[in-house]
Design an enzyme around this catalytic site. Structure first.
Site, short mmCIF file in Angstrom:
data_model
loop_
_atom_site.label_atom_id
_atom_site.label_comp_id
_atom_site.label_asym_id
_atom_site.label_seq_id
_atom_site.Cartn_x
_atom_site.Cartn_y
_atom_site.Cartn_z
N THR A 1 0.82 -1.21 0.00
CA THR A 1 0.00 0.00 0.00
C THR A 1 0.85 1.26 0.00
OG1 THR A 1 -1.57 1.29 1.33
CG2 THR A 1 -0.12 -0.19 2.51
N GLU B 1 0.25 3.69 1.80
CA GLU B 1 0.31 4.16 3.19
C GLU B 1 1.67 3.85 3.82
OE1 GLU B 1 -1.86 5.84 5.23
OE2 GLU B 1 -3.27 6.18 3.59
N TYR C 1 -1.53 0.72 10.69
CA TYR C 1 -1.80 0.02 9.43
C TYR C 1 -0.57 0.09 8.52
CZ TYR C 1 -3.63 -0.66 4.69
OH TYR C 1 -3.83 -1.08 3.40
N LYS D 1 1.97 -2.96 7.29
CA LYS D 1 2.14 -3.23 5.86
C LYS D 1 3.62 -3.17 5.44
CE LYS D 1 -1.81 -4.05 3.71
NZ LYS D 1 -2.01 -5.16 2.76
#
Length: 327
Positions: free
Chosen positions: A122, A124, A146, A150
């Protein structure tokens, strides 16, 4: 070809399953046991896929799945994917999004080492970006539990590729949306509420930070890039993005203008919806994907948002009887 998709009941999983079925794959989908089945997104293809019970937090179930299925390709699309929830459930997020990837890789290493593996990473992970736009070489600076989880999932994928020779790669996907996006995500939250306001069912939309900028694409385009990655002769990681950035305010303007409404008359700002650590700007450079995979996004941002608004209007009309819909 035999494929196993974790997260098959989600947005990306449903689009990928449809793509693989069209290509003649035998598709297996890993789903968690729950008191209620949530197969809405794959209802039309359920008879054509094989559902396997399993959980990314349970090593034994993953071992059994790999041993029995012996998949040619494995797509890990399962995750606790809602960023705001990761502050409320950081340990669960780390277990699923981080250690869950490791458990899948261990199951592959032990029981199906010739399988090709894709980890859905991702944007992010970039978080507080250190360069613009972001590429495969941009350093990570995640701004949420999160994103941190990841980053672990991404690096452990690279590590197993280099350590054990597993064909393992990460698709570093920037935000990608569709009418199948969960209603908690900002794009779908906006388009669903715009639909309700346009139909007279509601009169306001509560939002947080309108200045955050994202690189938004269409989920169906992105899962095609994931498939292309596993067809390459050598495993590698790729940024999947449109290269265009839009603010949340632009999203509002576009969605409301599609139904001929002024967003300023309906949007209310709630400071409680602002993240503890905001990711202000994300924009991906997918040059490598263009050159190596031959991939290009086919759906423009404005087209995507109009598609989502139209879909939500149709859905909301079906939820309520025609006699209750405002003229």
């Amino acid at each position: 070809m035999r494929a196993l998709i974790t997260g098959i009941t989600g947005q990306d999983g449903s689009y990928l399953a449809e793509l693989l079925l069209k290509k003649g794959y035998e598709v297996h989908g890993l789903v968690r046991r729950s008191s209620s089945e949530k197969f809405d997104r794959i209802r039309d293809i359920i008879p054509r896929i094989k559902v396997v019970e399993g959980d990314l937090t349970d090593q034994g179930s993953l071992d059994i799945a790999m041993l029995q299925i012996q998949p040619d390709e494995v797509y890990n699309l399962a995750a606790q994917s809602f960023v705001p929830a990761s502050w409320k459930q950081p340990v669960l997020t780390a277990d699923v999004n981080g250690l869950g990837v490791l458990r899948i890789l261990e199951a592959l290493r032990k029981h199906s080492p010739k399988s090709r593996f894709l980890q859905a990473s991702t944007s992010e992970m970039f978080g507080k970006v250190l360069e613009r736009p972001q590429t495969e070489r941009t350093a990570f600076h995640p701004r949420s539990p999160y994103g941190v989880a990841k980053v672990f999932g991404h690096h452990i994928t690279v590590n197993y590729r280099e350590s054990y020779g597993i064909f393992a790669c990460s698709s570093i996907c920037f935000n990608h949306e569709s009418p199948r996006r969960g209603c908690e995500f900002v794009t779908r939250k906006v388009t669903q509420q715009v639909a309700r306001i346009a139909l007279g069912f509601d009169d306001r939309l509560t939002m947080g930070n309108l200045d955050a900028q994202r690189d938004w694409g269409y989920a169906s385009d992105y899962v095609y890039a994931m498939w292309l990655m596993l067809q390459q002769p050598v495993a590698d990681d790729f940024v999947i993005a449109t290269g265009e950035t839009h603010s949340v305010q632009e999203l509002l303007e576009l969605a409301f203008s599609h139904v001929a409404l002024d967003w300023k008359k309906y949007v209310v700002i709630d400071p409680k919806l602002v993240r503890p650590a905001e990711v202000e700007y994300l924009c991906g450079n997918a040059k490598k994907a263009h050159e190596v995979l031959g991939w290009q996004p086919e759906t423009e941002f404005s087209q995507l948002i109009r598609m989502m608004v139209d879909s939500d209007i149709a859905t909301e009309k079906n939820v309520y009887r025609p006699s209750t819909i405002a003229a």
